[in-house]
Every structure is written in structure tokens, then in C-alpha cells.
Design a protein around this motif. Structure first.
Motif, PDB file in Angstrom:
ATOM      1  N   VAL A  79       0.846  -1.201   0.000  1.00  0.00           N
ATOM      2  CA  VAL A  79       0.000   0.000   0.000  1.00  0.00           C
ATOM      3  C   VAL A  79       0.878   1.247   0.000  1.00  0.00           C
ATOM      4  O   VAL A  79       0.638   2.190  -0.758  1.00  0.00           O
ATOM      5  CB  VAL A  79      -0.976  -0.017   1.197  1.00  0.00           C
ATOM      6  N   LEU A  80       1.925   1.259   0.816  1.00  0.00           N
ATOM      7  CA  LEU A  80       2.825   2.410   0.858  1.00  0.00           C
ATOM      8  C   LEU A  80       3.547   2.601  -0.464  1.00  0.00           C
ATOM      9  O   LEU A  80       3.791   3.739  -0.887  1.00  0.00           O
ATOM     10  CB  LEU A  80       3.836   2.260   2.001  1.00  0.00           C
ATOM     11  N   ARG A  81       3.886   1.516  -1.129  1.00  0.00           N
ATOM     12  CA  ARG A  81       4.592   1.619  -2.414  1.00  0.00           C
ATOM     13  C   ARG A  81       3.789   2.422  -3.427  1.00  0.00           C
ATOM     14  O   ARG A  81       4.346   3.160  -4.235  1.00  0.00           O
ATOM     15  CB  ARG A  81       4.882   0.226  -2.966  1.00  0.00           C
ATOM     16  N   PHE A  82       2.465   2.282  -3.395  1.00  0.00           N
ATOM     17  CA  PHE A  82       1.634   2.952  -4.389  1.00  0.00           C
ATOM     18  C   PHE A  82       1.060   4.278  -3.895  1.00  0.00           C
ATOM     19  O   PHE A  82       0.355   4.955  -4.633  1.00  0.00           O
ATOM     20  CB  PHE A  82       0.508   2.015  -4.849  1.00  0.00           C
ATOM     21  N   ALA A  83       1.355   4.659  -2.666  1.00  0.00           N
ATOM     22  CA  ALA A  83       0.867   5.930  -2.117  1.00  0.00           C
ATOM     23  C   ALA A  83       1.732   7.087  -2.635  1.00  0.00           C
ATOM     24  O   ALA A  83       2.915   6.901  -2.937  1.00  0.00           O
ATOM     25  CB  ALA A  83       0.936   5.883  -0.588  1.00  0.00           C
ATOM     26  N   PRO A  84       1.160   8.280  -2.737  1.00  0.00           N
ATOM     27  CA  PRO A  84       1.964   9.436  -3.138  1.00  0.00           C
ATOM     28  C   PRO A  84       3.152   9.614  -2.186  1.00  0.00           C
ATOM     29  O   PRO A  84       2.985   9.562  -0.960  1.00  0.00           O
ATOM     30  CB  PRO A  84       0.987  10.610  -3.023  1.00  0.00           C
ATOM     31  N   ASP A  85       4.324   9.785  -2.746  1.00  0.00           N
ATOM     32  CA  ASP A  85       5.570   9.914  -1.978  1.00  0.00           C
ATOM     33  C   ASP A  85       5.811   8.716  -1.056  1.00  0.00           C
ATOM     34  O   ASP A  85       6.524   8.824  -0.058  1.00  0.00           O
ATOM     35  CB  ASP A  85       5.593  11.210  -1.154  1.00  0.00           C
ATOM     36  N   HIS A  86       5.163   7.595  -1.355  1.00  0.00           N
ATOM     37  CA  HIS A  86       5.295   6.354  -0.566  1.00  0.00           C
ATOM     38  C   HIS A  86       4.939   6.595   0.899  1.00  0.00           C
ATOM     39  O   HIS A  86       5.485   5.941   1.794  1.00  0.00           O
ATOM     40  CB  HIS A  86       6.706   5.774  -0.682  1.00  0.00           C
ATOM     41  N   THR A  87       3.995   7.527   1.143  1.00  0.00           N
ATOM     42  CA  THR A  87       3.671   7.963   2.504  1.00  0.00           C
ATOM     43  C   THR A  87       2.163   8.043   2.691  1.00  0.00           C
ATOM     44  O   THR A  87       1.449   8.520   1.810  1.00  0.00           O
ATOM     45  CB  THR A  87       4.288   9.353   2.782  1.00  0.00           C
ATOM     46  N   LEU A  88       1.696   7.592   3.861  1.00  0.00           N
ATOM     47  CA  LEU A  88       0.291   7.734   4.238  1.00  0.00           C
ATOM     48  C   LEU A  88       0.193   8.032   5.728  1.00  0.00           C
ATOM     49  O   LEU A  88       1.076   7.656   6.503  1.00  0.00           O
ATOM     50  CB  LEU A  88      -0.488   6.437   3.975  1.00  0.00           C
ATOM     51  N   ARG A  89      -0.899   8.687   6.104  1.00  0.00           N
ATOM     52  CA  ARG A  89      -1.216   8.818   7.527  1.00  0.00           C
ATOM     53  C   ARG A  89      -1.537   7.428   8.061  1.00  0.00           C
ATOM     54  O   ARG A  89      -2.083   6.589   7.359  1.00  0.00           O
ATOM     55  CB  ARG A  89      -2.420   9.713   7.744  1.00  0.00           C
ATOM     56  N   MET A  90      -1.235   7.225   9.314  1.00  0.00           N
ATOM     57  CA  MET A  90      -1.531   5.936   9.942  1.00  0.00           C
ATOM     58  C   MET A  90      -3.016   5.599   9.806  1.00  0.00           C
ATOM     59  O   MET A  90      -3.366   4.452   9.528  1.00  0.00           O
ATOM     60  CB  MET A  90      -1.132   5.953  11.417  1.00  0.00           C
ATOM     61  N   THR A  91      -3.888   6.582   9.993  1.00  0.00           N
ATOM     62  CA  THR A  91      -5.323   6.297   9.910  1.00  0.00           C
ATOM     63  C   THR A  91      -5.725   5.843   8.509  1.00  0.00           C
ATOM     64  O   THR A  91      -6.520   4.918   8.361  1.00  0.00           O
ATOM     65  CB  THR A  91      -6.154   7.526  10.311  1.00  0.00           C
ATOM     66  N   ALA A  92      -5.175   6.475   7.477  1.00  0.00           N
ATOM     67  CA  ALA A  92      -5.484   6.065   6.099  1.00  0.00           C
ATOM     68  C   ALA A  92      -4.917   4.681   5.804  1.00  0.00           C
ATOM     69  O   ALA A  92      -5.559   3.861   5.142  1.00  0.00           O
ATOM     70  CB  ALA A  92      -4.927   7.091   5.118  1.00  0.00           C
ATOM     71  N   LEU A  93      -3.719   4.415   6.298  1.00  0.00           N
ATOM     72  CA  LEU A  93      -3.109   3.111   6.099  1.00  0.00           C
ATOM     73  C   LEU A  93      -3.911   2.020   6.813  1.00  0.00           C
ATOM     74  O   LEU A  93      -4.127   0.930   6.277  1.00  0.00           O
ATOM     75  CB  LEU A  93      -1.662   3.132   6.580  1.00  0.00           C
ATOM     76  N   ALA A  94      -4.383   2.326   8.007  1.00  0.00           N
ATOM     77  CA  ALA A  94      -5.208   1.365   8.747  1.00  0.00           C
ATOM     78  C   ALA A  94      -6.496   1.065   7.990  1.00  0.00           C
ATOM     79  O   ALA A  94      -6.898  -0.099   7.853  1.00  0.00           O
ATOM     80  CB  ALA A  94      -5.524   1.892  10.141  1.00  0.00           C
ATOM     81  N   GLU A  95      -7.126   2.097   7.456  1.00  0.00           N
ATOM     82  CA  GLU A  95      -8.374   1.888   6.706  1.00  0.00           C
ATOM     83  C   GLU A  95      -8.111   1.079   5.434  1.00  0.00           C
ATOM     84  O   GLU A  95      -8.839   0.141   5.131  1.00  0.00           O
ATOM     85  CB  GLU A  95      -9.009   3.230   6.344  1.00  0.00           C
ATOM     86  N   THR A  96      -7.064   1.409   4.715  1.00  0.00           N
ATOM     87  CA  THR A  96      -6.764   0.726   3.460  1.00  0.00           C
ATOM     88  C   THR A  96      -6.429  -0.741   3.676  1.00  0.00           C
ATOM     89  O   THR A  96      -6.763  -1.585   2.849  1.00  0.00           O
ATOM     90  CB  THR A  96      -5.600   1.437   2.731  1.00  0.00           C
TER      91      THR A  96
END
Length: 162
Positions: free
Chosen positions: A50-67
Motif C-alpha cells: 500500500v505504501l509503495r503505491f501511495a503518493p511519496d510512498h507515505t500515508l497517515r496511519m489512519t489512512a493506512l489502517a483503513e486501506t
């Protein structure tokens, strides 16, 4: 007071038990392969994907948890393990100091890329190559319907690691 529950017929029961069995066996098989070949769990692989495909390889913890369909405590624990191995790093969110961002490190991307061939081979061996093209279409349709029921009308989450 008694409650009457509608029983499943033979077709319904076979489909339900088949789905439950696959849902129990498949994660263990994916975990086993990834742990043996790459030293990571399937959930860790999913987080890195999921992080690999996120903008700048970065997400908020809450967005990462939801995804990743995870709770924040579970994700925090996993991110701590990934961080200790140099695969991710966490830092305060610049837009909201109360939030934490997670970023895939170059080492994390390399670990993910190394893990990918074995994971894809396992997915092919266990599912994709075992089905005809028609069965794959049917599986995609069936899982989309079930996912829609589980998501309760919310927009579909990203799933780049499947």
C-alpha cells in the motif's frame, strides 16, 4: 421464547463452507510462503505494498489502517516491527501534528520487490492457475459482491497487493 432461523439448503451450505474454508486456509498459506522466503508476514507485505503505491510512498496511519482493514493498535505494532528492520519510518504529519505518517524506505521497497515473485508465484499456484478464465471472472464478480456487502456502501478501498 424461541427464534426460528432459516437453515441453509445444500447449495448454500456448500458455498458458505467452501468460502469459510478458503478464508481460513489462504492467509496461512500466504503467510507461510512470505515468512519462509522473505521473513515477513502477509500483513506486513500488504502494508509495504500500500505504501509503495501511495503518493511519496507515505500515508497517515489512519489512512493506512483503513486501506489495510486494520486497527490502529495492530498497525502501530506492525509499523514498529517494520521500522526496526528499516523498512518504514514514521514521522509527525506536517498538516496535522497530532497525526503520524508512515513512509516506505528504499530498503522497504527493495524488500517488497524481492518478496513479490514468490508471492505472485504462490497466488498463481494456489488460485489463479487452478481456475479457468471463466472461473476467474466468476470469482472476481462474486468477491466484488461480497466486498460490497462488507464495505456497507463505502467506496472501495485500494488493494494493490492482491
Amino acid at each position: 421464547m424461541t427464534f426460528q432461523v432459516a437453515r441453509m439448503n445444500e447449495q448454500e451450505s456448500a458455498a458458505w463452507l467452501g468460502l469459510v474454508t478458503v478464508c481460513q486456509l489462504l492467509p496461512a498459506a500466504l503467510d507461510s510462503q512470505l515468512k519462509q522466503d522473505s521473513g515477513m508476514t502477509h500483513f506486513e507485505f500488504s502494508v509495504l505494498s500500500v505504501l509503495r503505491f501511495a503518493p511519496d510512498h507515505t500515508l497517515r496511519m489512519t489512512a493506512l489502517a483503513e486501506t489495510t482493514s486494520s486497527t490502529l493498535p495492530r498497525l502501530s505494532h506492525v509499523c514498529s516491527r517494520l521500522e526496526k528492520r528499516g523498512l518504514t519510518d514514521r514521522f509527525p504529519c506536517p498538516e496535522d501534528g497530532r497525526a503520524t505518517n508512515v513512509r516506505l524506505t528504499p530498503e522497504g521497497r527493495n524488500a517488497l520487490v524481492r518478496a513479490m515473485p514468490g508471492h505472485i508465484d504462490t497466488a498463481r499456484r494456489l488460485v489463479v492457475d487452478a481456475l479457468t478464465p471463466e472461473q476467474l471472472d466468476a470469482l472476481a464478480q462474486v468477491t466484488a459482491v461480497i466486498r460490497g456487502q462488507l464495505d456497507d456502501g463505502r467506496p472501495a478501498r485500494g488493494n494493490p497487493f492482491a
